[in-house]
Design an enzyme around this catalytic site. Structure first.
Site, PDB file in Angstrom:
ATOM      1  N   TYR A   1       0.836  -1.208   0.000  1.00 44.46           N
ATOM      2  CA  TYR A   1       0.000   0.000   0.000  1.00 44.46           C
ATOM      3  C   TYR A   1       0.871   1.258   0.000  1.00 44.46           C
ATOM      4  O   TYR A   1       0.674   2.163  -0.817  1.00 44.46           O
ATOM      5  CB  TYR A   1      -0.924  -0.031   1.220  1.00 44.46           C
ATOM      6  CG  TYR A   1      -1.840   1.160   1.330  1.00 44.46           C
ATOM      7  CD1 TYR A   1      -2.848   1.376   0.399  1.00 44.46           C
ATOM      8  CD2 TYR A   1      -1.702   2.067   2.376  1.00 44.46           C
ATOM      9  CE1 TYR A   1      -3.702   2.464   0.500  1.00 44.46           C
ATOM     10  CE2 TYR A   1      -2.543   3.160   2.486  1.00 44.46           C
ATOM     11  CZ  TYR A   1      -3.543   3.357   1.550  1.00 44.46           C
ATOM     12  OH  TYR A   1      -4.368   4.443   1.661  1.00 44.46           O
TER      13      TYR A   1
ATOM     14  N   LYS B   1       1.493   4.158  -2.941  1.00 49.94           N
ATOM     15  CA  LYS B   1       1.329   5.594  -2.713  1.00 49.94           C
ATOM     16  C   LYS B   1       2.583   6.344  -3.194  1.00 49.94           C
ATOM     17  O   LYS B   1       2.482   7.387  -3.850  1.00 49.94           O
ATOM     18  CB  LYS B   1       1.090   5.868  -1.230  1.00 49.94           C
ATOM     19  CG  LYS B   1      -0.268   5.404  -0.740  1.00 49.94           C
ATOM     20  CD  LYS B   1      -0.390   5.514   0.753  1.00 49.94           C
ATOM     21  CE  LYS B   1      -1.114   6.775   1.113  1.00 49.94           C
ATOM     22  NZ  LYS B   1      -1.374   6.900   2.553  1.00 49.94           N
TER      23      LYS B   1
ATOM     24  N   SER C   1      -7.225  15.352  12.365  1.00 51.32           N
ATOM     25  CA  SER C   1      -8.680  15.290  12.176  1.00 51.32           C
ATOM     26  C   SER C   1      -8.993  15.549  10.705  1.00 51.32           C
ATOM     27  O   SER C   1      -8.256  16.253  10.012  1.00 51.32           O
ATOM     28  CB  SER C   1      -9.385  16.325  13.049  1.00 51.32           C
ATOM     29  OG  SER C   1      -9.189  17.620  12.536  1.00 51.32           O
ATOM     30  N   ILE C   2     -10.081  14.988  10.255  1.00 51.68           N
ATOM     31  CA  ILE C   2     -10.500  15.187   8.870  1.00 51.68           C
ATOM     32  C   ILE C   2     -10.699  16.676   8.592  1.00 51.68           C
ATOM     33  O   ILE C   2     -10.349  17.164   7.512  1.00 51.68           O
ATOM     34  CB  ILE C   2     -11.761  14.347   8.527  1.00 51.68           C
ATOM     35  CG1 ILE C   2     -12.072  14.406   7.023  1.00 51.68           C
ATOM     36  CG2 ILE C   2     -12.962  14.769   9.347  1.00 51.68           C
ATOM     37  CD1 ILE C   2     -11.118  13.660   6.161  1.00 51.68           C
TER      38      ILE C   2
END
Length: 169
Positions: free
Chosen positions: A24, A28, A89-90
Site C-alpha cells: 500500500y 502511494k 482530524s479530517i
C-alpha cells in the site's frame, strides 16, 4: 506509510528519504513519483501531502476499525501502550488541503501534516470510547506479552502497529 511504518529514533519529516514497507505504501509512493513526472512534462501543479491516521466522522480505514472496537465497550488489553503517535482530524486535513490549493508557494512541496498533539494509542482509544458515551475499560497488559499472544494467532504485526511510535515533525 511512504516514510516508513514506525519512527526509528526521531519523528518523520518531509526531508526523510522515503522507505515504504508494504505494498500500500509503495503504491502511494509510486503514485507520487508518477504525478511528479507528469508535473514536469505537462506543468501540472502538484503538492504531496502525507498525513498520519485521519480521524473524524466518516473516516475509514484504521480509524474506522478502532472506532468499531471502541464502541463494543469490551475490556481491552491496551492500557499499557506508552508510545507517541501523530493524528490529524479530517477537518484539519481539509483545511490544510484548501490552504495548499490557495497558497502560491505550496506547489512542488511535500508536507507531513498532523494535529501537533501526539498521544499514545491508549490515550487515543480512551478518547474514542469516551466520545462514544461509554466508560473505557483498558487493562494494562505489557506490550511484550501482547506481542507474544498475538504472535500465537499470527497477528503480531497488529500489536506492532498499535504500539510503535509514529510521529510527524
Amino acid at each position: 506509510g511512504v516514510n516508513g511504518a514506525k519512527n526509528l529514533g526521531q519523528p518523520f519529516s518531509e526531508n526523510d528519504i522515503p522507505q515504504p514497507v508494504n505494498l500500500y505504501a509503495k503504491s502511494k509512493f509510486s503514485a507520487e513519483q508518477g504525478l511528479l513526472k507528469i508535473s514536469e512534462e505537462f506543468g501540472l501543479e502538484v503538492v504531496i501531502i502525507r498525513p498520519p491516521l485521519v480521524y473524524g466522522k466518516g473516516a475509514p480505514g484504521s480509524f474506522g476499525s478502532l472506532l468499531k472496537l471502541a464502541k463494543t465497550n469490551l475490556p481491552l488489553p491496551l492500557g499499557a501502550i506508552h508510545n507517541k503517535r501523530s493524528f490529524i482530524s479530517i477537518d484539519n486535513l481539509i483545511d490544510f488541503i484548501v490552504t495548499c490549493i490557495e497558497h502560491p508557494l505550496a506547489e512542488g512541496n511535500t508536507f507531513l501534516v498532523s494535529d501537533d498533539d501526539d498521544v499514545s494509542t491508549t490515550v487515543f482509544i480512551k478518547s474514542l470510547i469516551k466520545a462514544s458515551g461509554k466508560t473505557p475499560y483498558l487493562i494494562p497488559v505489557n506490550v511484550s506479552l501482547l506481542r507474544f499472544i498475538a504472535g500465537l494467532a499470527g497477528k503480531s504485526s497488529m500489536i506492532d502497529n498499535l504500539s510503535c511510535d509514529l510521529q510527524i515533525d
